[in-house]
Design a protein around this motif. Structure first.
Motif, PDB file in Angstrom:
ATOM      1  N   GLY A  58      51.871 -61.165 -59.174  1.00  0.00           N
ATOM      2  CA  GLY A  58      51.390 -61.830 -57.969  1.00  0.00           C
ATOM      3  C   GLY A  58      51.766 -61.094 -56.697  1.00  0.00           C
ATOM      4  O   GLY A  58      52.335 -60.005 -56.739  1.00  0.00           O
ATOM      5  N   SER A  59      51.436 -61.717 -55.567  1.00  0.00           N
ATOM      6  CA  SER A  59      51.664 -61.108 -54.256  1.00  0.00           C
ATOM      7  C   SER A  59      52.356 -62.079 -53.314  1.00  0.00           C
ATOM      8  O   SER A  59      52.205 -63.300 -53.436  1.00  0.00           O
ATOM      9  N   LEU A  60      53.087 -61.513 -52.390  1.00  0.00           N
ATOM     10  CA  LEU A  60      53.693 -62.260 -51.292  1.00  0.00           C
ATOM     11  C   LEU A  60      53.657 -61.385 -50.054  1.00  0.00           C
ATOM     12  O   LEU A  60      53.683 -60.154 -50.150  1.00  0.00           O
ATOM     13  N   ARG A  61      53.642 -62.043 -48.898  1.00  0.00           N
ATOM     14  CA  ARG A  61      53.706 -61.324 -47.635  1.00  0.00           C
ATOM     15  C   ARG A  61      54.863 -61.889 -46.812  1.00  0.00           C
ATOM     16  O   ARG A  61      54.887 -63.081 -46.509  1.00  0.00           O
ATOM     17  N   LEU A  62      55.798 -61.028 -46.475  1.00  0.00           N
ATOM     18  CA  LEU A  62      56.922 -61.409 -45.628  1.00  0.00           C
ATOM     19  C   LEU A  62      56.638 -60.998 -44.187  1.00  0.00           C
ATOM     20  O   LEU A  62      56.019 -59.969 -43.946  1.00  0.00           O
ATOM     21  N   SER A  63      57.124 -61.818 -43.273  1.00  0.00           N
ATOM     22  CA  SER A  63      57.022 -61.519 -41.854  1.00  0.00           C
ATOM     23  C   SER A  63      58.400 -61.642 -41.217  1.00  0.00           C
ATOM     24  O   SER A  63      59.227 -62.437 -41.666  1.00  0.00           O
ATOM     25  N   CYS A  64      58.628 -60.873 -40.181  1.00  0.00           N
ATOM     26  CA  CYS A  64      59.889 -60.957 -39.454  1.00  0.00           C
ATOM     27  C   CYS A  64      59.619 -60.657 -37.991  1.00  0.00           C
ATOM     28  O   CYS A  64      59.141 -59.568 -37.661  1.00  0.00           O
ATOM     29  N   ALA A  65      59.922 -61.639 -37.143  1.00  0.00           N
ATOM     30  CA  ALA A  65      59.703 -61.495 -35.713  1.00  0.00           C
ATOM     31  C   ALA A  65      61.035 -61.364 -34.990  1.00  0.00           C
ATOM     32  O   ALA A  65      61.951 -62.168 -35.212  1.00  0.00           O
ATOM     33  N   ALA A  66      61.126 -60.372 -34.134  1.00  0.00           N
ATOM     34  CA  ALA A  66      62.311 -60.177 -33.301  1.00  0.00           C
ATOM     35  C   ALA A  66      62.066 -60.831 -31.949  1.00  0.00           C
ATOM     36  O   ALA A  66      60.983 -60.695 -31.367  1.00  0.00           O
ATOM     37  N   SER A  67      63.079 -61.531 -31.450  1.00  0.00           N
ATOM     38  CA  SER A  67      62.939 -62.202 -30.161  1.00  0.00           C
ATOM     39  C   SER A  67      64.234 -62.069 -29.365  1.00  0.00           C
ATOM     40  O   SER A  67      65.280 -61.730 -29.908  1.00  0.00           O
ATOM     41  N   GLY A  68      64.134 -62.346 -28.079  1.00  0.00           N
ATOM     42  CA  GLY A  68      65.293 -62.225 -27.213  1.00  0.00           C
ATOM     43  C   GLY A  68      65.124 -61.082 -26.242  1.00  0.00           C
ATOM     44  O   GLY A  68      64.009 -60.676 -25.917  1.00  0.00           O
ATOM     45  N   SER A  69      66.244 -60.541 -25.791  1.00  0.00           N
ATOM     46  CA  SER A  69      66.224 -59.449 -24.834  1.00  0.00           C
ATOM     47  C   SER A  69      65.971 -58.128 -25.563  1.00  0.00           C
ATOM     48  O   SER A  69      66.874 -57.542 -26.136  1.00  0.00           O
ATOM     49  N   ILE A  70      64.716 -57.694 -25.542  1.00  0.00           N
ATOM     50  CA  ILE A  70      64.318 -56.485 -26.266  1.00  0.00           C
ATOM     51  C   ILE A  70      63.602 -55.541 -25.311  1.00  0.00           C
ATOM     52  O   ILE A  70      62.600 -55.923 -24.705  1.00  0.00           O
TER      53      ILE A  70
END
Length: 120
Positions: A15-27
């Motif tokens: 099977g398949s999966l999709r991971l996401s990761c969002a960076a937030s804050g002072s960037i």
């Protein structure tokens, strides 16, 4: 700075999966984003990284099955995982090497981890 990962879960072999990761804050800028994984009793290992220009690095164990991409405007990195195998079962951690201002040093940040379980 915070990294928020999502998209883990239980999937059958193949099977398949999709991971996401969002960076937030002072960037100010993000140089590298990516994913590592860890299983109990083992060291954290590289899964995929992508630099700001788009170049990627994936180990042979996932090459051809996993794809890493990023949306620089959203400070988000994605991991598309296809043809999943039981040995891909692990906690997946997102990673970013970034600086919070033009004068700041680049520092490494980690997300909280998301469980991926591949089992029938």
């Amino acid at each position: 700075v915070q990294l928020q990962a999502s998209g883990g879960g239980l999937v059958q072999p193949g099977g398949s999966l999709r991971l996401s990761c969002a960076a937030s804050g002072s960037i100010f800028s993000i140089n590298v984003m990516g994913w590592y994984r860890q299983t109990p009793g083992k060291q954290r290992e590289l899964v995929a990284v992508i630099v700001s220009g788009g170049s990627t690095n994936l180990p042979d164990s996932v090459k051809g099955r996993f794809t890493v991409s990023r949306d620089n405007a959203k400070n988000t990195v994605y991991l598309q995982m296809n043809s999943l195998k039981p040995e891909d079962t692990a906690v997946y951690y997102c990673y970013a090497f970034l600086r919070s201002s033009a004068q700041a040093k680049f520092l490494a940040y980690w997300g909280q981890g998301t469980q991926v379980t591949v089992s029938s």
